[in-house]
Design a protein around this motif. Structure first.
Motif, mmCIF file in Angstrom:
data_model
loop_
_atom_site.group_PDB
_atom_site.id
_atom_site.type_symbol
_atom_site.label_atom_id
_atom_site.label_comp_id
_atom_site.label_asym_id
_atom_site.label_seq_id
_atom_site.Cartn_x
_atom_site.Cartn_y
_atom_site.Cartn_z
ATOM 1 N N HIS A 82 14.317 -8.529 -2.145
ATOM 2 C CA HIS A 82 13.151 -8.825 -1.326
ATOM 3 C C HIS A 82 11.909 -8.103 -1.853
ATOM 4 O O HIS A 82 10.803 -8.653 -1.813
ATOM 5 C CB HIS A 82 13.407 -8.453 0.135
ATOM 6 C CG HIS A 82 14.333 -9.386 0.819
ATOM 7 N ND1 HIS A 82 15.660 -9.087 1.012
ATOM 8 C CD2 HIS A 82 14.136 -10.630 1.334
ATOM 9 C CE1 HIS A 82 16.243 -10.093 1.626
ATOM 10 N NE2 HIS A 82 15.343 -11.051 1.835
ATOM 11 N N ALA A 83 12.094 -6.887 -2.327
ATOM 12 C CA ALA A 83 10.971 -6.122 -2.867
ATOM 13 C C ALA A 83 10.404 -6.796 -4.113
ATOM 14 O O ALA A 83 9.183 -6.884 -4.284
ATOM 15 C CB ALA A 83 11.402 -4.697 -3.189
ATOM 16 N N ARG A 84 11.285 -7.302 -4.993
ATOM 17 C CA ARG A 84 10.826 -8.003 -6.191
ATOM 18 C C ARG A 84 10.100 -9.283 -5.825
ATOM 19 O O ARG A 84 9.056 -9.614 -6.398
ATOM 20 C CB ARG A 84 11.997 -8.305 -7.121
ATOM 21 C CG ARG A 84 12.465 -7.116 -7.922
ATOM 22 C CD ARG A 84 13.430 -7.522 -9.016
ATOM 23 N NE ARG A 84 14.588 -8.235 -8.516
ATOM 24 C CZ ARG A 84 15.740 -7.660 -8.138
ATOM 25 N NH1 ARG A 84 15.869 -6.352 -8.200
ATOM 26 N NH2 ARG A 84 16.741 -8.390 -7.707
ATOM 27 N N ARG A 85 10.632 -10.001 -4.842
ATOM 28 C CA ARG A 85 9.992 -11.241 -4.414
ATOM 29 C C ARG A 85 8.615 -10.951 -3.817
ATOM 30 O O ARG A 85 7.645 -11.648 -4.104
ATOM 31 C CB ARG A 85 10.870 -11.962 -3.391
ATOM 32 C CG ARG A 85 10.319 -13.296 -2.982
ATOM 33 C CD ARG A 85 11.261 -14.009 -2.063
ATOM 34 N NE ARG A 85 10.719 -15.296 -1.696
ATOM 35 C CZ ARG A 85 11.238 -16.089 -0.801
ATOM 36 N NH1 ARG A 85 12.333 -15.719 -0.161
ATOM 37 N NH2 ARG A 85 10.688 -17.239 -0.527
ATOM 38 N N TRP A 86 8.526 -9.927 -3.002
ATOM 39 C CA TRP A 86 7.252 -9.534 -2.413
ATOM 40 C C TRP A 86 6.258 -9.120 -3.502
ATOM 41 O O TRP A 86 5.090 -9.500 -3.457
ATOM 42 C CB TRP A 86 7.488 -8.390 -1.427
ATOM 43 C CG TRP A 86 6.252 -7.975 -0.704
ATOM 44 C CD1 TRP A 86 5.699 -8.561 0.382
ATOM 45 C CD2 TRP A 86 5.412 -6.878 -1.043
ATOM 46 N NE1 TRP A 86 4.559 -7.898 0.758
ATOM 47 C CE2 TRP A 86 4.364 -6.852 -0.116
ATOM 48 C CE3 TRP A 86 5.439 -5.910 -2.034
ATOM 49 C CZ2 TRP A 86 3.353 -5.903 -0.149
ATOM 50 C CZ3 TRP A 86 4.429 -4.969 -2.061
ATOM 51 C CH2 TRP A 86 3.416 -4.976 -1.131
ATOM 52 N N VAL A 132 2.617 -10.824 -4.370
ATOM 53 C CA VAL A 132 1.363 -10.063 -4.394
ATOM 54 C C VAL A 132 0.699 -10.204 -5.762
ATOM 55 O O VAL A 132 -0.519 -10.415 -5.847
ATOM 56 C CB VAL A 132 1.609 -8.578 -4.050
ATOM 57 C CG1 VAL A 132 0.379 -7.735 -4.322
ATOM 58 C CG2 VAL A 132 2.048 -8.449 -2.604
ATOM 59 N N LEU A 133 1.468 -10.124 -6.836
ATOM 60 C CA LEU A 133 0.918 -10.273 -8.184
ATOM 61 C C LEU A 133 0.310 -11.656 -8.363
ATOM 62 O O LEU A 133 -0.788 -11.791 -8.904
ATOM 63 C CB LEU A 133 1.999 -10.024 -9.233
ATOM 64 C CG LEU A 133 1.550 -10.140 -10.682
ATOM 65 C CD1 LEU A 133 0.464 -9.114 -10.989
ATOM 66 C CD2 LEU A 133 2.734 -9.950 -11.608
ATOM 67 N N TRP A 134 1.013 -12.695 -7.904
ATOM 68 C CA TRP A 134 0.477 -14.066 -7.992
ATOM 69 C C TRP A 134 -0.852 -14.150 -7.244
ATOM 70 O O TRP A 134 -1.827 -14.705 -7.772
ATOM 71 C CB TRP A 134 1.472 -15.066 -7.392
ATOM 72 C CG TRP A 134 0.889 -16.435 -7.281
ATOM 73 C CD1 TRP A 134 0.864 -17.394 -8.254
ATOM 74 C CD2 TRP A 134 0.214 -16.996 -6.146
ATOM 75 N NE1 TRP A 134 0.216 -18.505 -7.787
ATOM 76 C CE2 TRP A 134 -0.194 -18.292 -6.495
ATOM 77 C CE3 TRP A 134 -0.080 -16.518 -4.875
ATOM 78 C CZ2 TRP A 134 -0.881 -19.113 -5.611
ATOM 79 C CZ3 TRP A 134 -0.767 -17.341 -3.994
ATOM 80 C CH2 TRP A 134 -1.149 -18.621 -4.370
#
Length: 65
Positions: free
Chosen positions: A5-9, A13-15
């Protein structure tokens, strides 16, 4: 929060930041340029910004101010 979930979040945010700052727009321009003009060199980020500014000045759109 799991690592997944942290990687997806973080990706989300980066996108968002890349879209907000215009970095993604330059990347899309480079892809399109390479596709339509394979022999021509791709303009640098600075050259792209100058071209974009000149185009906006030459083709004004209705703006509020």
């Amino acid at each position: 929060m799991t690592a997944r979930h942290a990687r997806r979040w973080a990706r989300t945010v980066l996108w968002y930041l890349r879209e907000l700052t215009g970095e993604a727009e330059y990347d899309r321009y480079c892809e399109r340029h390479r596709r339509h003009h394979p022999q021509a060199p791709v303009p640098s980020r600075r050259e792209y910004d100058v071209l974009r500014t000149l185009h906006r000045e030459a083709h004004p759109q209705g703006r509020c101010c």
